[in-house]
Scaffold this active site. Sequence first.
Site, mmCIF file in Angstrom:
data_model
loop_
_atom_site.group_PDB
_atom_site.id
_atom_site.type_symbol
_atom_site.label_atom_id
_atom_site.label_comp_id
_atom_site.label_asym_id
_atom_site.label_seq_id
_atom_site.Cartn_x
_atom_site.Cartn_y
_atom_site.Cartn_z
ATOM 1 N N LYS A 291 0.870 -1.189 0.000
ATOM 2 C CA LYS A 291 0.000 0.000 0.000
ATOM 3 C C LYS A 291 0.893 1.220 0.000
ATOM 4 C CE LYS A 291 -4.334 1.155 0.024
ATOM 5 N NZ LYS A 291 -5.482 0.463 -0.571
ATOM 6 N N ASP B 234 -6.833 4.360 -4.921
ATOM 7 C CA ASP B 234 -7.545 4.221 -3.632
ATOM 8 C C ASP B 234 -8.158 5.602 -3.394
ATOM 9 O OD1 ASP B 234 -7.823 2.297 -1.150
ATOM 10 O OD2 ASP B 234 -7.337 4.217 -0.276
HETATM 11 P P1 NDP Z 1 -12.876 7.631 -3.470
HETATM 12 O O1 NDP Z 1 -11.810 8.635 -3.228
HETATM 13 O O2 NDP Z 1 -13.360 7.389 -4.840
HETATM 14 O O3 NDP Z 1 -14.156 7.969 -2.559
HETATM 15 C C1 NDP Z 1 -14.073 8.063 -1.185
HETATM 16 C C2 NDP Z 1 -15.431 8.465 -0.638
HETATM 17 O O4 NDP Z 1 -15.402 8.376 0.788
HETATM 18 C C3 NDP Z 1 -15.809 9.898 -0.970
HETATM 19 O O5 NDP Z 1 -17.196 10.004 -1.073
HETATM 20 C C4 NDP Z 1 -15.305 10.650 0.261
HETATM 21 O O6 NDP Z 1 -15.960 11.878 0.486
HETATM 22 C C5 NDP Z 1 -15.635 9.668 1.358
HETATM 23 N N1 NDP Z 1 -14.739 9.870 2.506
HETATM 24 C C6 NDP Z 1 -13.395 9.977 2.476
HETATM 25 N N2 NDP Z 1 -12.910 10.169 3.711
HETATM 26 C C7 NDP Z 1 -13.984 10.192 4.530
HETATM 27 C C8 NDP Z 1 -14.146 10.369 5.919
HETATM 28 N N3 NDP Z 1 -13.098 10.561 6.724
HETATM 29 N N4 NDP Z 1 -15.396 10.293 6.423
HETATM 30 C C9 NDP Z 1 -16.458 10.087 5.614
HETATM 31 N N5 NDP Z 1 -16.364 9.943 4.291
HETATM 32 C C10 NDP Z 1 -15.150 9.986 3.759
HETATM 33 O O7 NDP Z 1 -12.325 6.277 -2.801
HETATM 34 P P2 NDP Z 1 -12.757 4.779 -3.097
HETATM 35 O O8 NDP Z 1 -14.221 4.705 -3.340
HETATM 36 O O9 NDP Z 1 -11.821 4.237 -4.089
HETATM 37 O O10 NDP Z 1 -12.404 4.075 -1.715
HETATM 38 C C11 NDP Z 1 -13.327 4.024 -0.625
HETATM 39 C C12 NDP Z 1 -12.894 2.950 0.349
HETATM 40 O O11 NDP Z 1 -12.848 1.679 -0.341
HETATM 41 C C13 NDP Z 1 -11.508 3.124 0.976
HETATM 42 O O12 NDP Z 1 -11.521 2.586 2.276
HETATM 43 C C14 NDP Z 1 -10.624 2.239 0.084
HETATM 44 O O13 NDP Z 1 -9.458 1.820 0.764
HETATM 45 C C15 NDP Z 1 -11.575 1.074 -0.170
HETATM 46 N N6 NDP Z 1 -11.263 0.274 -1.341
HETATM 47 C C16 NDP Z 1 -11.216 0.830 -2.596
HETATM 48 C C17 NDP Z 1 -10.960 0.035 -3.686
HETATM 49 C C18 NDP Z 1 -11.007 0.573 -5.076
HETATM 50 O O14 NDP Z 1 -10.915 -0.244 -6.017
HETATM 51 N N7 NDP Z 1 -11.156 1.870 -5.284
HETATM 52 C C19 NDP Z 1 -10.645 -1.395 -3.541
HETATM 53 C C20 NDP Z 1 -10.814 -1.900 -2.191
HETATM 54 C C21 NDP Z 1 -11.072 -1.066 -1.153
HETATM 55 P P3 NDP Z 1 -15.240 13.267 0.085
HETATM 56 O O15 NDP Z 1 -15.425 13.383 -1.396
HETATM 57 O O16 NDP Z 1 -15.961 14.280 0.872
HETATM 58 O O17 NDP Z 1 -13.803 13.131 0.488
#
Ligand code: NDP
Length: 450
Positions: free
Chosen positions: A126, A166
């Site tokens: 990571k 991520d």
């Molecule tokens: P994105 O950056 O596309 O989206 C993240 C989302 O989560 C946004 O809506 C963001 O809101 C919100 N968010 C971020 N930080 C916080 C917080 N502290 N409290 C509440 N909401 C928050 O990321 P992903 O969708 O790619 O990833 C989301 C999760 O999934 C992470 O934990 C990641 O590690 C996990 N993941 C992702 C994978 C992937 O293929 N993308 C694979 C496996 C796991 P805002 O826009 O306001 O920041």
Amino acid sequence: MNKYLEKVLNEVTKKNFSEKEYLQAVEEVLLSIEPVIEKHPEYEKIALLERMIEPERIITFRVPYVNDKGQVIVHRGYRVQFSSLIGPYKGGLRFDPSVNQSIMKFLGFEQIFKNTLTGLPIGGGKGGSDFDPKGKSDGEIMRFCQSFMTELQRHIGQDVDVPAGDIGVGEREIGYLFGQYKRIKDTYEGGVLTGKGLSYGGSLARKEATGFGLIYFMREMLASNNNQSLKDKTVTISGSGNVAIYACQKALEYGAKVVAMSDSKGCVYDKNGIDLELVKEIKEQRRGRIYEYLNIHKQAEYFERENEDSPIWAIKTDIALPCATQNELTLNSAKKLVTNGVIAIGEGANMPCTKEATEYFLANNILLAPAKAANAGGVATSAIEMSQNSMRYYMPFEQVDNELNKIMINIFNSCKSAAKEYNLENNYVAGANIASFTKLAKAMIAQGIV
Ligand code: NDP
């Protein structure tokens, strides 16, 4: 508690006392594999657990860039190369102000187990930076990514370490990172990064994979518990990023009604059902805020986040899908969900439920699809992207999606049978940890003391 486990837990806590997320992830795994450790006293002699929880390598580096005002800003970059036991290090890059060594290590540690569950030959890693892409111009993002890759390129390669996206790292950032890697290395090494754009080596269905995979896992879990399904179930999904959006899309395809989504500032509740095309337009195209949803759908409600408990978990739902970030679902929120009759939780984000929330769900017999298993579809499809790059070939969407579906069914079955073997039926958290630990332990023993 098993004496060997107790010793390892004490040591890891002493050595890493300030790294709370990493300790949380290690503790969750170690406690749930206790029955396996009991069965294998020989592991202690070869320090199997101590080796498994210590990263092979942690790289930190300086990332300077010039912002649009001409100021020089310095960030810190990380790559945790946790385990190459079963393949090249593999895991995403996160750009978010909260990034620190503890978060990188917890994510790297989780990634080893997740990648093992996919059944594909990928190790765990990571990386990321405390850089915040929100509000930055395209030029700033590009200059930051180029600076980040100028150092990272020394440490990665398609057979060495393969980063992906991520939080805060999507297709745009991967494009800038890939361009810089190619420029420095003077070689077209397509498989060095995954999540690439479709015009230069990306895979169809990679964008959808984590969210779709989560719903495939949920479908299997519901079906194996009294033949339930997603049809007509109410669903709430935290986040509105990559994972949340495609989990929503697949849930809708299966006939569920998604009534709420969120971002870090608050959540939208639409009792008529979330308009996903609008969410995509706001988040994917304009990089806007979720409250803008109300500009079009006046009947929807917006609840601002006021403390660590996201308002989304107070909404009555059958299925809750935390798809935003770690520890976003606290014990308080878990209690609200259970009181409101939730039947299943699907972790789209990594470690989104706090330790106490997880324990509460399990104690109340709520079906819990753990992140390591339920969100493994993203990395599995990244591995399929790497295969396509090696073959100089593109697979059609349906072919990738079918593979993903099969992988998620296999993951679900492994979790289910591992839990059953240790009389922990329906505890998929333990099932996922045991299934993947068992395979890793075998690989570790086979490769000697390294
Ligand atoms: P994105 O950056 O596309 O989206 C993240 C989302 O989560 C946004 O809506 C963001 O809101 C919100 N968010 C971020 N930080 C916080 C917080 N502290 N409290 C509440 N909401 C928050 O990321 P992903 O969708 O790619 O990833 C989301 C999760 O999934 C992470 O934990 C990641 O590690 C996990 N993941 C992702 C994978 C992937 O293929 N993308 C694979 C496996 C796991 P805002 O826009 O306001 O920041």
